[in-house]
Design a protein around this motif. Structure first.
Motif, mmCIF file in Angstrom:
data_model
loop_
_atom_site.group_PDB
_atom_site.id
_atom_site.type_symbol
_atom_site.label_atom_id
_atom_site.label_comp_id
_atom_site.label_asym_id
_atom_site.label_seq_id
_atom_site.Cartn_x
_atom_site.Cartn_y
_atom_site.Cartn_z
ATOM 1 N N LEU A 137 0.824 -1.214 0.000
ATOM 2 C CA LEU A 137 0.000 0.000 0.000
ATOM 3 C C LEU A 137 0.859 1.266 0.000
ATOM 4 O O LEU A 137 0.476 2.269 -0.621
ATOM 5 C CB LEU A 137 -0.973 -0.023 1.175
ATOM 6 N N TYR A 138 2.008 1.249 0.651
ATOM 7 C CA TYR A 138 2.910 2.401 0.582
ATOM 8 C C TYR A 138 3.420 2.587 -0.842
ATOM 9 O O TYR A 138 3.529 3.717 -1.334
ATOM 10 C CB TYR A 138 4.088 2.257 1.548
ATOM 11 N N ARG A 139 3.723 1.494 -1.519
ATOM 12 C CA ARG A 139 4.192 1.581 -2.900
ATOM 13 C C ARG A 139 3.082 2.152 -3.791
ATOM 14 O O ARG A 139 3.335 2.999 -4.652
ATOM 15 C CB ARG A 139 4.648 0.217 -3.408
ATOM 16 N N VAL A 140 1.857 1.695 -3.588
ATOM 17 C CA VAL A 140 0.725 2.200 -4.378
ATOM 18 C C VAL A 140 0.502 3.686 -4.088
ATOM 19 O O VAL A 140 0.257 4.476 -5.003
ATOM 20 C CB VAL A 140 -0.550 1.367 -4.099
ATOM 21 N N ALA A 141 0.600 4.078 -2.823
ATOM 22 C CA ALA A 141 0.402 5.482 -2.446
ATOM 23 C C ALA A 141 1.443 6.387 -3.099
ATOM 24 O O ALA A 141 1.165 7.566 -3.366
ATOM 25 C CB ALA A 141 0.462 5.629 -0.928
ATOM 26 N N ASP A 142 2.629 5.850 -3.367
ATOM 27 C CA ASP A 142 3.692 6.636 -4.003
ATOM 28 C C ASP A 142 3.633 6.590 -5.529
ATOM 29 O O ASP A 142 4.473 7.190 -6.192
ATOM 30 C CB ASP A 142 5.071 6.123 -3.542
ATOM 31 N N ASP A 143 2.655 5.901 -6.073
ATOM 32 C CA ASP A 143 2.540 5.759 -7.523
ATOM 33 C C ASP A 143 1.477 6.718 -8.037
ATOM 34 O O ASP A 143 0.280 6.513 -7.811
ATOM 35 C CB ASP A 143 2.167 4.312 -7.866
ATOM 36 N N PRO A 144 1.875 7.777 -8.737
ATOM 37 C CA PRO A 144 0.897 8.769 -9.200
ATOM 38 C C PRO A 144 -0.142 8.204 -10.166
ATOM 39 O O PRO A 144 -1.237 8.755 -10.282
ATOM 40 C CB PRO A 144 1.756 9.838 -9.893
ATOM 41 N N ASN B 120 -1.438 -4.414 -14.043
ATOM 42 C CA ASN B 120 -0.067 -4.909 -14.063
ATOM 43 C C ASN B 120 0.836 -4.125 -13.115
ATOM 44 O O ASN B 120 1.729 -4.703 -12.483
ATOM 45 C CB ASN B 120 0.489 -4.890 -15.487
ATOM 46 N N GLN B 121 0.609 -2.805 -13.005
ATOM 47 C CA GLN B 121 1.387 -2.002 -12.052
ATOM 48 C C GLN B 121 1.128 -2.472 -10.624
ATOM 49 O O GLN B 121 2.054 -2.545 -9.817
ATOM 50 C CB GLN B 121 1.024 -0.516 -12.174
ATOM 51 N N LEU B 122 -0.121 -2.763 -10.313
ATOM 52 C CA LEU B 122 -0.442 -3.267 -8.968
ATOM 53 C C LEU B 122 0.270 -4.589 -8.697
ATOM 54 O O LEU B 122 0.824 -4.797 -7.612
ATOM 55 C CB LEU B 122 -1.955 -3.438 -8.806
ATOM 56 N N VAL B 123 0.277 -5.455 -9.677
ATOM 57 C CA VAL B 123 0.967 -6.740 -9.522
ATOM 58 C C VAL B 123 2.457 -6.509 -9.309
ATOM 59 O O VAL B 123 3.078 -7.153 -8.450
ATOM 60 C CB VAL B 123 0.714 -7.661 -10.737
ATOM 61 N N GLU B 124 3.040 -5.586 -10.060
ATOM 62 C CA GLU B 124 4.465 -5.272 -9.881
ATOM 63 C C GLU B 124 4.741 -4.750 -8.474
ATOM 64 O O GLU B 124 5.746 -5.110 -7.860
ATOM 65 C CB GLU B 124 4.929 -4.247 -10.923
ATOM 66 N N HIS B 125 3.857 -3.904 -7.967
ATOM 67 C CA HIS B 125 4.033 -3.390 -6.602
ATOM 68 C C HIS B 125 3.909 -4.506 -5.570
ATOM 69 O O HIS B 125 4.658 -4.532 -4.591
ATOM 70 C CB HIS B 125 3.039 -2.265 -6.304
ATOM 71 N N LEU B 126 2.992 -5.416 -5.797
ATOM 72 C CA LEU B 126 2.851 -6.538 -4.867
ATOM 73 C C LEU B 126 4.088 -7.428 -4.930
ATOM 74 O O LEU B 126 4.614 -7.837 -3.887
ATOM 75 C CB LEU B 126 1.589 -7.346 -5.171
ATOM 76 N N ALA B 127 4.569 -7.718 -6.124
ATOM 77 C CA ALA B 127 5.775 -8.546 -6.265
ATOM 78 C C ALA B 127 6.965 -7.876 -5.578
ATOM 79 O O ALA B 127 7.754 -8.537 -4.885
ATOM 80 C CB ALA B 127 6.070 -8.803 -7.740
ATOM 81 N N ALA B 128 7.088 -6.564 -5.731
ATOM 82 C CA ALA B 128 8.182 -5.837 -5.086
ATOM 83 C C ALA B 128 8.046 -5.885 -3.566
ATOM 84 O O ALA B 128 9.035 -6.063 -2.847
ATOM 85 C CB ALA B 128 8.214 -4.383 -5.577
ATOM 86 N N ALA B 129 6.828 -5.747 -3.063
ATOM 87 C CA ALA B 129 6.594 -5.815 -1.612
ATOM 88 C C ALA B 129 6.972 -7.195 -1.076
ATOM 89 O O ALA B 129 7.575 -7.313 0.004
ATOM 90 C CB ALA B 129 5.138 -5.490 -1.289
ATOM 91 N N LEU B 130 6.640 -8.235 -1.814
ATOM 92 C CA LEU B 130 7.002 -9.595 -1.402
ATOM 93 C C LEU B 130 8.521 -9.752 -1.354
ATOM 94 O O LEU B 130 9.066 -10.325 -0.405
ATOM 95 C CB LEU B 130 6.385 -10.619 -2.358
ATOM 96 N N ARG B 131 9.201 -9.235 -2.371
ATOM 97 C CA ARG B 131 10.677 -9.303 -2.389
ATOM 98 C C ARG B 131 11.270 -8.521 -1.221
ATOM 99 O O ARG B 131 12.182 -8.993 -0.547
ATOM 100 C CB ARG B 131 11.222 -8.747 -3.705
ATOM 101 N N GLU B 132 10.747 -7.321 -0.992
ATOM 102 C CA GLU B 132 11.269 -6.468 0.082
ATOM 103 C C GLU B 132 11.080 -7.101 1.456
ATOM 104 O O GLU B 132 11.841 -6.829 2.376
ATOM 105 C CB GLU B 132 10.603 -5.091 0.029
#
Length: 156
Positions: A59-66, A118-130
């Protein structure tokens, strides 16, 4: 070039040994494949706390995505975080049961495109990695969520 009987015999013996070695390796790998992981996907995601950490990062990643933040302008983020965590818990064989609205209703007429999805999926994948979730668990969760694409996009 003709092969002598001894050469042909050695060749056949070597092929038989190679075949036996390959069969042994495959059987040992096959044996491993039958041993199911002793943990559920839920446990491999870190249980409740692991899933909550992934959702928070997501959700932080999504909040930072304009491109995406506007979709959540009128959303109770705490409720969304709890709902996502509950859904991830349920889909990963955790002790939860998702009781939120069906995906097609929750996302109807939002104007979500495949690019947004697809952007949401990328953010979720990044959150999982992080959150240092193992790659197998990442892929399994994303694989279990992927069929929801059709429902999310149904009434766009």
């Amino acid at each position: 070039m003709t092969q002598t009987p001894t050469h042909a015999y050695r060749y056949q013996a070597r092929r038989a040994l190679q075949t036996a070695a390959l069969i042994t390796i495959l059987l040992s790998l096959g044996g491993c494949a039958h041993i199911a992981p002793s943990t559920t996907l839920y446990e491999r995601l870190g249980g409740e706390s692991g899933i909550e950490a992934v959702v928070e990062r997501f959700l932080y990643r999504v909040a930072d995505d304009p491109e995406l933040v506007g979709f959540f302008a009128n959303t109770n983020i705490d409720h969304l975080a709890g709902s996502l965590a509950n859904q991830f818990c349920a889909v990963s064989n955790g002790p939860c049961r998702y009781e939120g609205p069906p995906m097609e209703r929750a996302h109807q007429n939002m104007g979500i495109t495949d690019a947004h999805f697809n952007q949401l999926v990328e953010h979720l994948a990044a959150a999982l990695r992080e959150e240092n979730i193992a790659l197998g668990a990442q892929n399994e969760l994303l694989g279990r969520l992927a069929p929801m694409h059709a429902d999310v996009m149904r009434y766009q």
